[in-house]
Scaffold this active site. Structure first.
Site, PDB file in Angstrom:
ATOM      1  N   LYS A  27      21.783  -4.222  -0.042  1.00 44.05           N
ATOM      2  CA  LYS A  27      22.865  -4.491  -0.650  1.00 44.05           C
ATOM      3  C   LYS A  27      23.280  -5.727   0.080  1.00 44.05           C
ATOM      4  O   LYS A  27      24.149  -6.767  -0.437  1.00 44.05           O
ATOM      5  CB  LYS A  27      23.525  -3.478  -0.702  1.00 44.05           C
ATOM      6  CG  LYS A  27      25.309  -3.734  -1.446  1.00 44.05           C
ATOM      7  CD  LYS A  27      25.852  -2.600  -2.258  1.00 44.05           C
ATOM      8  CE  LYS A  27      26.267  -1.510  -1.151  1.00 44.05           C
ATOM      9  NZ  LYS A  27      27.757  -2.026  -0.715  1.00 44.05           N
ATOM     10  N   SER A  28      23.617  -5.645   1.289  1.00 45.37           N
ATOM     11  CA  SER A  28      24.298  -6.839   2.136  1.00 45.37           C
ATOM     12  C   SER A  28      23.357  -8.319   1.945  1.00 45.37           C
ATOM     13  O   SER A  28      24.275  -9.293   1.881  1.00 45.37           O
ATOM     14  CB  SER A  28      24.228  -6.453   3.739  1.00 45.37           C
ATOM     15  OG  SER A  28      25.195  -5.369   3.925  1.00 45.37           O
ATOM     16  N   ARG A  32      24.862 -11.779   0.090  1.00 44.27           N
ATOM     17  CA  ARG A  32      24.673 -12.863   0.870  1.00 44.27           C
ATOM     18  C   ARG A  32      23.863 -13.893   0.074  1.00 44.27           C
ATOM     19  O   ARG A  32      24.171 -15.243   0.135  1.00 44.27           O
ATOM     20  CB  ARG A  32      24.413 -12.708   2.211  1.00 44.27           C
ATOM     21  CG  ARG A  32      25.566 -12.080   3.071  1.00 44.27           C
ATOM     22  CD  ARG A  32      25.127 -11.356   4.389  1.00 44.27           C
ATOM     23  NE  ARG A  32      26.123 -10.766   5.333  1.00 44.27           N
ATOM     24  CZ  ARG A  32      26.730  -9.619   4.984  1.00 44.27           C
ATOM     25  NH1 ARG A  32      26.431  -8.985   4.000  1.00 44.27           N
ATOM     26  NH2 ARG A  32      27.746  -9.395   5.802  1.00 44.27           N
ATOM     27  N   GLY A 100      33.601  -3.718  -1.944  1.00 36.63           N
ATOM     28  CA  GLY A 100      34.343  -4.642  -0.844  1.00 36.63           C
ATOM     29  C   GLY A 100      33.626  -5.722  -0.196  1.00 36.63           C
ATOM     30  O   GLY A 100      34.232  -6.698  -0.018  1.00 36.63           O
ATOM     31  N   GLN A 176      32.284  -7.852   7.636  1.00 40.80           N
ATOM     32  CA  GLN A 176      32.655  -8.432   6.505  1.00 40.80           C
ATOM     33  C   GLN A 176      33.794  -9.381   6.843  1.00 40.80           C
ATOM     34  O   GLN A 176      33.862 -10.737   6.395  1.00 40.80           O
ATOM     35  CB  GLN A 176      33.325  -7.700   5.501  1.00 40.80           C
ATOM     36  CG  GLN A 176      32.401  -6.694   4.665  1.00 40.80           C
ATOM     37  CD  GLN A 176      32.905  -5.462   3.870  1.00 40.80           C
ATOM     38  OE1 GLN A 176      34.276  -5.543   3.848  1.00 40.80           O
ATOM     39  NE2 GLN A 176      32.140  -4.714   3.152  1.00 40.80           N
ATOM     40  N   ASP A 326      27.724   2.892   7.672  1.00 40.43           N
ATOM     41  CA  ASP A 326      27.751   3.456   6.166  1.00 40.43           C
ATOM     42  C   ASP A 326      26.604   4.723   6.138  1.00 40.43           C
ATOM     43  O   ASP A 326      26.487   5.448   4.915  1.00 40.43           O
ATOM     44  CB  ASP A 326      26.918   2.426   5.149  1.00 40.43           C
ATOM     45  CG  ASP A 326      27.769   1.040   4.740  1.00 40.43           C
ATOM     46  OD1 ASP A 326      28.944   1.338   5.085  1.00 40.43           O
ATOM     47  OD2 ASP A 326      27.166   0.101   4.589  1.00 40.43           O
ATOM     48  N   LYS A 353      36.432   2.777   3.680  1.00 38.55           N
ATOM     49  CA  LYS A 353      35.456   2.589   3.040  1.00 38.55           C
ATOM     50  C   LYS A 353      35.727   2.721   1.581  1.00 38.55           C
ATOM     51  O   LYS A 353      37.020   2.821   0.990  1.00 38.55           O
ATOM     52  CB  LYS A 353      34.345   3.400   3.459  1.00 38.55           C
ATOM     53  CG  LYS A 353      33.891   3.031   4.963  1.00 38.55           C
ATOM     54  CD  LYS A 353      33.279   1.569   4.935  1.00 38.55           C
ATOM     55  CE  LYS A 353      32.985   1.025   6.412  1.00 38.55           C
ATOM     56  NZ  LYS A 353      32.714  -0.476   6.544  1.00 38.55           N
ATOM     57  N   ARG A 357      36.115   8.170   4.214  1.00 35.00           N
ATOM     58  CA  ARG A 357      35.038   8.897   4.046  1.00 35.00           C
ATOM     59  C   ARG A 357      35.059  10.062   5.067  1.00 35.00           C
ATOM     60  O   ARG A 357      34.379  11.149   5.012  1.00 35.00           O
ATOM     61  CB  ARG A 357      33.760   7.957   4.478  1.00 35.00           C
ATOM     62  CG  ARG A 357      33.286   7.373   3.359  1.00 35.00           C
ATOM     63  CD  ARG A 357      32.071   6.443   3.506  1.00 35.00           C
ATOM     64  NE  ARG A 357      31.558   5.921   2.521  1.00 35.00           N
ATOM     65  CZ  ARG A 357      30.920   4.484   2.477  1.00 35.00           C
ATOM     66  NH1 ARG A 357      30.479   4.139   3.655  1.00 35.00           N
ATOM     67  NH2 ARG A 357      30.590   4.230   1.145  1.00 35.00           N
TER      68      ARG A 357
HETATM   69  C1  S3P Z   1      28.814  -4.856   5.020  1.00 32.77           C
HETATM   70  C2  S3P Z   1      29.664  -4.563   6.205  1.00 32.77           C
HETATM   71  C3  S3P Z   1      30.090  -3.161   6.415  1.00 32.77           C
HETATM   72  C4  S3P Z   1      29.551  -2.029   5.625  1.00 32.77           C
HETATM   73  C5  S3P Z   1      29.368  -2.609   4.134  1.00 32.77           C
HETATM   74  C6  S3P Z   1      28.695  -3.766   3.880  1.00 32.77           C
HETATM   75  C7  S3P Z   1      28.637  -6.112   4.937  1.00 32.77           C
HETATM   76  O1  S3P Z   1      31.753  -3.358   6.141  1.00 32.77           O
HETATM   77  O2  S3P Z   1      30.232  -0.875   5.654  1.00 32.77           O
HETATM   78  O3  S3P Z   1      28.903  -1.510   3.174  1.00 32.77           O
HETATM   79  O4  S3P Z   1      27.293  -6.426   3.939  1.00 32.77           O
HETATM   80  O5  S3P Z   1      28.756  -6.928   5.475  1.00 32.77           O
HETATM   81  P1  S3P Z   1      32.571  -3.559   7.373  1.00 32.77           P
HETATM   82  O6  S3P Z   1      32.427  -5.173   7.698  1.00 32.77           O
HETATM   83  O7  S3P Z   1      33.936  -3.291   6.626  1.00 32.77           O
HETATM   84  O8  S3P Z   1      32.426  -2.608   8.403  1.00 32.77           O
END
Ligand code: S3P
Length: 445
Positions: A27-28, A32, A100, A176, A326, A353, A357
């Site tokens: 997902k990350s 991006r 988020g 993030q 996560d 989150k 959580r």
């Molecule tokens: C993510 C960073 C994490 C993670 C989220 C994905 C990212 O959040 O919990 O699911 O893709 O940069 P935080 O940056 O708030 O820790």
């Protein structure tokens, strides 16, 4: 992703899980790839993209900023970007659904372009704090109007014209926030920097380099790092998205706790800043073998072979939290089946989150007869020989809470119901089918 109605799902004791499971793209990295593709000049070709609710939400926003996104086949996308600084103002509010990451990274990406955009999302996202991102962005001259002191959504962001360089120290352990700043810095003439005392996931830094960005990372004596960057025209490139270790975590833990199981999980992202769960489970005695380590799309990947294991409790230090942030809900489930007690430390970030959580994990464990307690952001789970189950778990619009407690139901004495499994589609739409192919049948209630 806005499911029309909640969909309750029941998981019951499974026969041994067997087979190979191809989990979807990370997902990350997927988020991006789309965002950098939309900022860059020219064409970006992506393979293995996660096609989930969160990623679709981000894709919709990027189209509204003027990028062209085309789906050429499963996971195969082409993005034609505008070039840094050329996003146009969206005509309508941007709906990020549950995402988020999408909303926060896009805030950063537009912050140094003088356009205005309105950010909104579902009930979960609208209750998550955005001040952690917009406050650092004020240093560039950004202005915003949000709801209350936490800058909740809907939020209007006015990007800055002629933004000046910034050196920013990010206090919270958040990839993030770091990423939003790095993206904002791509349209600033001078040299900017971000420092962080903890090492959070580094996909943005790596991918910026692949797009031709000027990014230099220097380790700091305190264990943190400094990232220097300056404006460089980003150019579209090829991105191969590896498979998501945070999604793999669910079939992985299921195989560990369902007696007789043996499954393989090929080509999983093994970036060392994402492997805290595997490290912890190995300490707990898990039979997880990693083979064929290789590099794909600039990231380390490998194949996992997982067998049912006799787990023992462990102490999980706070310093490990960023590399498994996560994965605490599913680790708590593994801990419920372990011999002895597991203590997970430094979990304050879990409160903000997709749900609180920490509270959701405790309530879910309690509903299924597992003893657990929280004090000062540490979570203790008492492992049991037999986990009773029979609970109705509230997911609070949180996909990972849903998948974690369905996993618990695969090995507990009595079935477990989660009240809303629809949110699983935000990160892992094929979860139910994939688990069924391994032998775990879940029924709609
Ligand atoms: C993510 C960073 C994490 C993670 C989220 C994905 C990212 O959040 O919990 O699911 O893709 O940069 P935080 O940056 O708030 O820790």
């Amino acid at each position: 992703m806005h499911p029309d109605k909640p969909e309750a799902l029941r998981a019951r004791k499974a026969l041994p899980l067997k087979g190979s499971a191809a989990v979807p793209g990370d997902k990350s990295v997927s988020q991006r790839a789309l965002i950098l593709g939309a900022l860059a000049e020219g064409e970006t070709r992506i393979t293995g993209l996660l096609e989930s609710g969160d990623v679709h939400s981000t894709a919709g926003a990027l189209r509204a900023f003027g990028a062209e996104l085309t789906r050429n086949g499963p996971g195969r996308w082409r993005v034609r970007g505008t070039g840094v600084g050329n996003w146009r103002p969206p005509k309508a509010p941007l709906d990020f659904g549950n995402s988020g990451t999408g909303s926060r990274l896009v805030m950063g990406a537009m912050a140094t372009t003088p356009i205005t955009a309105v950010f909104t999302g579902d009930a979960s996202l609208r209750s998550r704090p955005m001040a952690r991102v917009v406050e650092p962005l004020l240093a560039f001259g950004v202005r915003y109007e949000g709801q209350g002191p936490k800058a909740l959504m809907p939020l209007t962001l006015h990007g800055a014209a002629g933004a000046r360089e910034v050196d920013y120290h990010v206090k919270i352990a958040s990839a993030q926030v770091k990423s939003a700043l790095l993206l904002a810095m791509q349209n600033v003439a001078g040299e900017s920097s971000v420092t962080q005392d903890t090492l959070t996931r580094d996909h943005t830094e790596k991918m910026l380099k692949a797009f031709g960005g000027d990014v230099r990372v220097t380790p700091l004596a305190n264990g943190g790092e400094r990232i220097d960057t300056r404006c460089a025209q980003l150019r579209g490139c090829e991105v191969e998205v590896p498979r998501d270790p945070s999604s793999a975590a669910f079939p992985l833990v299921a195989a560990l706790i369902v007696p007789g199981s043996e499954i393989s999980l090929p080509a999983i992202l093994l970036n060392p800043r994402r492997t805290g769960l595997i490290e912890t489970l190995l300490e707990m005695g898990a039979d997880i073998r990693v083979s064929n380590r290789r590099v794909s799309g600039g990231e380390e990947i490998g194949d996992l072979l997982v067998r049912h294991s006799r787990l023992k409790g462990a102490i999980v230090p706070a310093a490990r939290a960023p590399s498994m942030i996560d994965e605490y809900p599913i680790l708590a489930v593994a801990a419920a089946f372990a011999h002895g007690k597991t203590v997970m430390m430094g979990l304050e970030e879990l409160r903000v989150k997709e749900s609180d959580r920490l509270a959701a994990i405790l309530a879910g464990l309690y509903a299924n007869g597992v003893h657990a307690h929280e004090s000062e952001n540490n979570l203790t789970v008492e492992g049991m020989a037999k986990v009773p189950g029979d609970g109705l778990v509230k997911t609070h619009m949180d996909h990972r809470i849903a998948m974690s407690f369905l996993t618990l139901g695969l090995a507990s004495e009595k079935p477990v119901i989660v009240d809303d499994a629809a949110m699983i589609a935000t990160s892992f739409p094929e979860y139910r089918d994939l688990m069924a192919r391994l032998g775990a049948v879940m029924e709609t209630v």
